[in-house]
Design an enzyme around this catalytic site. Structure first.
Site, PDB file in Angstrom:
ATOM      1  N   TYR A 171     -13.835   3.544   1.429  1.00 57.67           N
ATOM      2  CA  TYR A 171     -13.481   1.945   1.556  1.00 57.67           C
ATOM      3  C   TYR A 171     -14.338   1.609   2.764  1.00 57.67           C
ATOM      4  O   TYR A 171     -15.485   0.524   2.669  1.00 57.67           O
ATOM      5  CB  TYR A 171     -12.215   1.668   1.749  1.00 57.67           C
ATOM      6  CG  TYR A 171     -11.978   0.218   1.707  1.00 57.67           C
ATOM      7  CD1 TYR A 171     -11.952  -0.525   0.468  1.00 57.67           C
ATOM      8  CD2 TYR A 171     -11.430  -0.297   2.859  1.00 57.67           C
ATOM      9  CE1 TYR A 171     -11.623  -1.854   0.559  1.00 57.67           C
ATOM     10  CE2 TYR A 171     -11.155  -1.604   3.125  1.00 57.67           C
ATOM     11  CZ  TYR A 171     -11.109  -2.443   1.946  1.00 57.67           C
ATOM     12  OH  TYR A 171     -10.776  -3.691   1.823  1.00 57.67           O
ATOM     13  N   LYS A 216     -17.868  -0.365   2.606  1.00 58.71           N
ATOM     14  CA  LYS A 216     -18.215  -1.881   2.953  1.00 58.71           C
ATOM     15  C   LYS A 216     -19.097  -1.991   4.051  1.00 58.71           C
ATOM     16  O   LYS A 216     -19.769  -3.133   4.064  1.00 58.71           O
ATOM     17  CB  LYS A 216     -16.593  -2.336   3.631  1.00 58.71           C
ATOM     18  CG  LYS A 216     -15.642  -2.496   2.380  1.00 58.71           C
ATOM     19  CD  LYS A 216     -15.884  -3.722   1.631  1.00 58.71           C
ATOM     20  CE  LYS A 216     -14.692  -4.172   0.499  1.00 58.71           C
ATOM     21  NZ  LYS A 216     -15.008  -5.226   0.142  1.00 58.71           N
ATOM     22  N   VAL A 245       1.336  -3.168   2.798  1.00 59.70           N
ATOM     23  CA  VAL A 245       2.787  -3.001   3.689  1.00 59.70           C
ATOM     24  C   VAL A 245       3.516  -4.385   3.450  1.00 59.70           C
ATOM     25  O   VAL A 245       4.814  -4.173   3.305  1.00 59.70           O
ATOM     26  CB  VAL A 245       2.547  -3.063   5.250  1.00 59.70           C
ATOM     27  CG1 VAL A 245       1.767  -4.423   5.871  1.00 59.70           C
ATOM     28  CG2 VAL A 245       3.657  -2.733   5.863  1.00 59.70           C
ATOM     29  N   SER A 263       3.709  -6.402   0.607  1.00 59.53           N
ATOM     30  CA  SER A 263       4.380  -6.561  -0.682  1.00 59.53           C
ATOM     31  C   SER A 263       5.248  -5.332  -0.685  1.00 59.53           C
ATOM     32  O   SER A 263       6.352  -5.466  -1.398  1.00 59.53           O
ATOM     33  CB  SER A 263       3.201  -6.385  -1.740  1.00 59.53           C
ATOM     34  OG  SER A 263       2.228  -5.183  -1.408  1.00 59.53           O
ATOM     35  N   THR A 318      -0.169  -2.018  14.869  1.00 60.37           N
ATOM     36  CA  THR A 318      -0.119  -3.321  14.860  1.00 60.37           C
ATOM     37  C   THR A 318      -1.016  -3.713  13.686  1.00 60.37           C
ATOM     38  O   THR A 318      -1.870  -3.025  13.578  1.00 60.37           O
ATOM     39  CB  THR A 318      -0.429  -3.927  16.176  1.00 60.37           C
ATOM     40  OG1 THR A 318      -1.812  -4.020  16.441  1.00 60.37           O
ATOM     41  CG2 THR A 318       0.399  -3.584  17.316  1.00 60.37           C
ATOM     42  N   ARG A 319      -0.774  -4.662  13.187  1.00 65.74           N
ATOM     43  CA  ARG A 319      -1.695  -5.766  12.406  1.00 65.74           C
ATOM     44  C   ARG A 319      -1.373  -7.063  12.492  1.00 65.74           C
ATOM     45  O   ARG A 319      -0.327  -7.575  13.249  1.00 65.74           O
ATOM     46  CB  ARG A 319      -1.468  -5.264  10.931  1.00 65.74           C
ATOM     47  CG  ARG A 319      -1.640  -3.999  10.520  1.00 65.74           C
ATOM     48  CD  ARG A 319      -3.232  -3.641  10.370  1.00 65.74           C
ATOM     49  NE  ARG A 319      -3.219  -2.217   9.695  1.00 65.74           N
ATOM     50  CZ  ARG A 319      -3.068  -1.219  10.516  1.00 65.74           C
ATOM     51  NH1 ARG A 319      -2.730  -1.098  11.751  1.00 65.74           N
ATOM     52  NH2 ARG A 319      -3.459   0.039   9.926  1.00 65.74           N
ATOM     53  N   GLN A 343      -4.245  -0.306  15.804  1.00 69.05           N
ATOM     54  CA  GLN A 343      -4.134  -1.658  16.192  1.00 69.05           C
ATOM     55  C   GLN A 343      -5.436  -2.594  15.750  1.00 69.05           C
ATOM     56  O   GLN A 343      -6.408  -2.009  15.508  1.00 69.05           O
ATOM     57  CB  GLN A 343      -4.092  -1.950  17.850  1.00 69.05           C
ATOM     58  CG  GLN A 343      -5.445  -1.329  18.483  1.00 69.05           C
ATOM     59  CD  GLN A 343      -5.539  -1.294  19.902  1.00 69.05           C
ATOM     60  OE1 GLN A 343      -4.774  -1.997  20.529  1.00 69.05           O
ATOM     61  NE2 GLN A 343      -6.803  -0.812  20.694  1.00 69.05           N
TER      62      GLN A 343
HETATM   63  P1  NAD Z   1      -6.982  -6.585  -5.058  1.00 65.50           P
HETATM   64  O1  NAD Z   1      -7.157  -5.408  -5.125  1.00 65.50           O
HETATM   65  O2  NAD Z   1      -5.822  -7.516  -5.555  1.00 65.50           O
HETATM   66  O3  NAD Z   1      -8.353  -7.329  -5.901  1.00 65.50           O
HETATM   67  C1  NAD Z   1      -9.605  -6.686  -6.016  1.00 65.50           C
HETATM   68  C2  NAD Z   1      -9.960  -6.760  -7.549  1.00 65.50           C
HETATM   69  O4  NAD Z   1     -11.107  -6.543  -7.780  1.00 65.50           O
HETATM   70  C3  NAD Z   1      -8.986  -6.610  -8.335  1.00 65.50           C
HETATM   71  O5  NAD Z   1      -8.764  -7.553  -9.579  1.00 65.50           O
HETATM   72  C4  NAD Z   1      -9.787  -5.298  -9.066  1.00 65.50           C
HETATM   73  O6  NAD Z   1      -9.516  -5.103 -10.549  1.00 65.50           O
HETATM   74  C5  NAD Z   1     -11.363  -5.869  -8.950  1.00 65.50           C
HETATM   75  N1  NAD Z   1     -12.199  -4.580  -8.943  1.00 65.50           N
HETATM   76  C6  NAD Z   1     -11.942  -3.391  -8.351  1.00 65.50           C
HETATM   77  N2  NAD Z   1     -13.326  -2.703  -8.729  1.00 65.50           N
HETATM   78  C7  NAD Z   1     -13.996  -3.583  -9.427  1.00 65.50           C
HETATM   79  C8  NAD Z   1     -15.172  -3.110 -10.172  1.00 65.50           C
HETATM   80  N3  NAD Z   1     -15.723  -1.986 -10.127  1.00 65.50           N
HETATM   81  N4  NAD Z   1     -15.616  -4.114 -10.806  1.00 65.50           N
HETATM   82  C9  NAD Z   1     -14.965  -5.342 -11.164  1.00 65.50           C
HETATM   83  N5  NAD Z   1     -13.730  -5.380 -10.582  1.00 65.50           N
HETATM   84  C10 NAD Z   1     -13.390  -4.737  -9.725  1.00 65.50           C
HETATM   85  O7  NAD Z   1      -7.376  -6.855  -3.436  1.00 65.50           O
HETATM   86  P2  NAD Z   1      -7.685  -8.198  -2.671  1.00 65.50           P
HETATM   87  O8  NAD Z   1      -6.749  -8.085  -1.556  1.00 65.50           O
HETATM   88  O9  NAD Z   1      -7.364  -9.541  -3.710  1.00 65.50           O
HETATM   89  O10 NAD Z   1      -9.034  -8.103  -2.196  1.00 65.50           O
HETATM   90  C11 NAD Z   1     -10.070  -8.725  -2.576  1.00 65.50           C
HETATM   91  C12 NAD Z   1     -11.326  -8.279  -1.831  1.00 65.50           C
HETATM   92  O11 NAD Z   1     -11.075  -8.898  -0.359  1.00 65.50           O
HETATM   93  C13 NAD Z   1     -11.861  -6.726  -1.839  1.00 65.50           C
HETATM   94  O12 NAD Z   1     -13.304  -6.859  -1.680  1.00 65.50           O
HETATM   95  C14 NAD Z   1     -11.216  -6.542  -0.360  1.00 65.50           C
HETATM   96  O13 NAD Z   1     -11.973  -5.317   0.143  1.00 65.50           O
HETATM   97  C15 NAD Z   1     -11.453  -7.576   0.435  1.00 65.50           C
HETATM   98  N6  NAD Z   1     -10.448  -7.533   1.624  1.00 65.50           N
HETATM   99  C16 NAD Z   1      -8.977  -8.214   1.378  1.00 65.50           C
HETATM  100  C17 NAD Z   1      -8.425  -8.115   2.376  1.00 65.50           C
HETATM  101  C18 NAD Z   1      -6.700  -8.366   2.251  1.00 65.50           C
HETATM  102  O14 NAD Z   1      -6.034  -8.089   3.103  1.00 65.50           O
HETATM  103  N7  NAD Z   1      -6.454  -8.875   1.106  1.00 65.50           N
HETATM  104  C19 NAD Z   1      -8.747  -7.600   3.805  1.00 65.50           C
HETATM  105  C20 NAD Z   1      -9.953  -7.174   3.789  1.00 65.50           C
HETATM  106  C21 NAD Z   1     -10.791  -7.404   2.878  1.00 65.50           C
HETATM  107  N1  UDP Z   2       2.419   0.710   6.167  1.00 74.01           N
HETATM  108  C1  UDP Z   2       3.822   1.027   6.252  1.00 74.01           C
HETATM  109  N2  UDP Z   2       4.544   1.185   5.007  1.00 74.01           N
HETATM  110  C2  UDP Z   2       4.362   1.182   3.683  1.00 74.01           C
HETATM  111  C3  UDP Z   2       2.701   0.515   3.783  1.00 74.01           C
HETATM  112  C4  UDP Z   2       2.114   0.418   4.793  1.00 74.01           C
HETATM  113  O1  UDP Z   2       4.505   1.321   7.426  1.00 74.01           O
HETATM  114  O2  UDP Z   2       5.002   1.043   2.589  1.00 74.01           O
HETATM  115  C5  UDP Z   2       1.903   0.624   7.401  1.00 74.01           C
HETATM  116  C6  UDP Z   2       0.501   1.269   7.325  1.00 74.01           C
HETATM  117  O3  UDP Z   2       0.858   2.524   7.783  1.00 74.01           O
HETATM  118  C7  UDP Z   2      -0.336   0.655   8.197  1.00 74.01           C
HETATM  119  C8  UDP Z   2       0.174  -0.803   8.050  1.00 74.01           C
HETATM  120  O4  UDP Z   2       1.435  -0.676   7.513  1.00 74.01           O
HETATM  121  O5  UDP Z   2      -0.368   0.958   9.660  1.00 74.01           O
HETATM  122  C9  UDP Z   2      -0.724  -1.791   7.167  1.00 74.01           C
HETATM  123  O6  UDP Z   2      -1.011  -1.022   5.922  1.00 74.01           O
HETATM  124  P1  UDP Z   2      -1.653  -1.786   4.628  1.00 74.01           P
HETATM  125  O7  UDP Z   2      -1.772  -0.433   3.695  1.00 74.01           O
HETATM  126  O8  UDP Z   2      -1.197  -2.738   4.294  1.00 74.01           O
HETATM  127  O9  UDP Z   2      -3.080  -1.935   5.082  1.00 74.01           O
HETATM  128  P2  UDP Z   2      -4.160  -1.296   6.263  1.00 74.01           P
HETATM  129  O10 UDP Z   2      -3.993  -0.099   6.701  1.00 74.01           O
HETATM  130  O11 UDP Z   2      -5.389  -1.267   5.375  1.00 74.01           O
HETATM  131  O12 UDP Z   2      -4.264  -2.334   7.072  1.00 74.01           O
END
Ligand code: NAD
Ligand code: UDP
Length: 319
Positions: A149, A153, A191, A193, A214-215, A280
Site C-alpha cells: 500500500y 501510493k 479502527v 468502524s 496516535t492517529r 504517531q
Molecule cells: P474503500 O476501501 O472503502 O474504497 C476503495 C474503493 O476502491 C472500493 O469501492 C473498492 O472496491 C475500489 N477498488 C479497489 N481496488 C480497485 C480496482 N483495482 N479497480 C477498481 N476499483 C477498486 O476505502 P476508502 O476509505 O473509501 O478510500 C478511498 C481512497 O482514499 C483509497 O485510494 C485510499 O487509499 C484513500 N485514502 C483513504 C483514507 C481514509 O482514511 N479513508 C486515508 C488515506 C487515503
Molecule cells: N487498531 C486497533 N484495533 C482495531 C483496528 C485498528 O487498535 O480493531 C489500531 C491500529 O493498530 C492502528 C490504529 O488503530 O494503530 C489505526 O488503524 P487503522 O487500520 O484504522 O488505520 P491505519 O493504521 O492505516 O492508520
C-alpha cells in the site's frame, strides 16, 4: 451551480466509503458522474440511491485494465484502504496503485482531463517528524507487510509528477489522513468502524498494542469538501497537500470515547500490534488552510455520533 457549467467526472473507487460520498457531492453540485469500481471493498448499497439519477452511471471495472471514456476530471480513489483488505492480496494492491494510476494518467493525457490522486499519510510511514508536513519524505519499510500500500501510493505520486513534468497533465495530489464516517463497510477492519461495531454488539474492543499509538481522525464531510476544493484550485496547485484533522488522540482514548458515546458495556482487550504500525500521526494542514481556505469543522464527537447512528441502523437491518 447551473447545468451550464457541469463537468463529466470519473470517480474510480466510487462505490467505496469516500468515493460514494464524493459521487453524491458531485451530483449535488450539478455534474455528470461516472462511478467506476470493481467492488473489491466497495458496495453497491453505497450508491443504490444514486442509480435512478440520470446524471449518474456505474461501471464495474478494474482500474488495472485500461479504459477510454470522455471525461473532464478524474478522481482516482480506487484502492482498498484498510490494512486488513490491502494485505489480503498485496500484489493486486500494488497493481491497483501502479498499473491503475498509469491507466488513469494515460486517460487524463488522451482526453486532457485533470486528475486528482487519493494519496495517503502512509507515504510518511512510521514518521520520525511530528506533525507531518508535506516536505517530509517519510520513513517507510519497503519490504514490510504495509509496503504494498505505502510504496504503491508513493510510486503513484511519482507517476503523477512525471506525467505532469513530461506530458503537462494537470495533477492534484491529496495526502489523506485517517477519515471515518457513515458508509464504511461493516467489516472494513479499520479502527473507528471496528470499535463502533464492537461497542454496539457489546463485544470486547480490540485495542492493538497498548493503545498509546496516535492517529488524527477527520470526519468524511470535511474531507470531501477539501477534495473538491483541491480539484477546483488553480492549475499551479499540484500538491501534495495534507488533508485531515490535526486533532491527535490515542487509540485507547478513541476506544474509551466510543464506549461512552454508545453507552456500551464492552471492555477493552489488548491484542498484538500489527507489523510496522505507525506510532504517531498528525497532519500539519497549514498549506491546505492557506491554499484551499479550508479546515475541518466537524469535531470528533459529532462525527462519531453520526457514524454510530449509521452502524446502529445497519446492524438493526441485518438482524
Ligand atoms: P474503500 O476501501 O472503502 O474504497 C476503495 C474503493 O476502491 C472500493 O469501492 C473498492 O472496491 C475500489 N477498488 C479497489 N481496488 C480497485 C480496482 N483495482 N479497480 C477498481 N476499483 C477498486 O476505502 P476508502 O476509505 O473509501 O478510500 C478511498 C481512497 O482514499 C483509497 O485510494 C485510499 O487509499 C484513500 N485514502 C483513504 C483514507 C481514509 O482514511 N479513508 C486515508 C488515506 C487515503
Ligand atoms: N487498531 C486497533 N484495533 C482495531 C483496528 C485498528 O487498535 O480493531 C489500531 C491500529 O493498530 C492502528 C490504529 O488503530 O494503530 C489505526 O488503524 P487503522 O487500520 O484504522 O488505520 P491505519 O493504521 O492505516 O492508520
Amino acid at each position: 451551480m447551473g447545468r451550464l457549467s457541469f463537468k463529466r467526472i470519473l470517480v474510480t473507487g466510487g462505490a467505496g466509503f469516500l468515493g460514494s460520498h464524493l459521487c453524491e457531492r458531485l451530483l449535488q453540485q450539478g455534474h455528470d458522474v461516472l462511478c467506476l469500481d470493481n467492488l473489491y471493498t466497495g458496495n453497491k448499497d453505497n450508491i443504490a440511491h444514486l442509480l435512478q439519477d440520470p446524471h449518474f452511471e456505474f461501471m464495474r471495472h478494474d482500474v488495472t485494465e485500461p479504459i477510454r471514456v470522455e471525461v473532464d476530471e478524474i478522481y482516482n480513489l480506487a484502492c482498498p484502504a484498510s490494512p486488513v483488505h490491502y494485505q489480503n492480496d498485496p500484489v493486486h494492491t500494488t497493481k491497483t496503485s501502479v498499473h491503475g494510476v498509469i491507466n488513469m494518467l494515460e486517460l487524463a493525457k488522451q482526453v486532457k482531463a485533470k486528475i486528482l490522486q487519493a494519496s495517503t499519510s502512509e507515504v510518511y510511514g512510521d514518521p520520525e517528524v511530528h506533525p507531518q508536513k508535506e516536505t517530509y519524505w517519510g520513513n517507510v519499510n519497503p519490504i514490510g507487510v504495509r509496503a504494498c500500500y505505502d510504496e504503491g501510493k508513493r510510486c503513484a505520486e511519482t507517476l503523477l509528477f512525471d506525467y505532469h513534468r513530461q506530458y503537462g497533465v494537470r495533477i492534484k495530489v491529496a495526502r489523506i489522513f485517517n477519515t471515518f464516517g457513515p458508509k464504511m463497510h461493516l467489516n472494513d477492519g479499520r479502527v473507528v468502524s471496528n470499535f463502533i461495531v464492537q461497542a454496539l454488539k457489546q463485544e470486547p474492543i480490540t485495542v492493538y498494542g497498548n493503545g498509546h499509538q496516535t492517529r488524527s481522525f477527520c470526519y468524511v464531510d470535511d474531507l470531501i469538501d477539501a477534495l473538491t476544493r483541491l480539484m477546483e484550485s488553480d492549475n499551479e496547485v499540484t500538491g501534495p497537500l495534507n488533508l485531515g484533522n490535526p486533532n491527535e488522540i490515542t487509540v485507547k482514548y478513541l476506544a474509551e470515547k466510543i464506549i461512552r458515546l454508545t453507552r456500551s458495556q464492552s471492555k477493552l482487550i489488548f491484542e498484538s500490534l500489527p507489523a510496522d504500525d505507525p506510532k504517531q500521526r498528525k497532519p500539519d494542514i497549514a498549506l491546505a488552510k492557506q491554499i484551499l481556505h479550508w479546515q475541518p469543522s466537524i469535531v470528533l464527537e459529532e462525527g462519531l455520533m453520526k457514524t454510530i447512528e449509521y452502524f446502529d441502523n445497519l446492524l438493526k437491518e441485518n438482524r
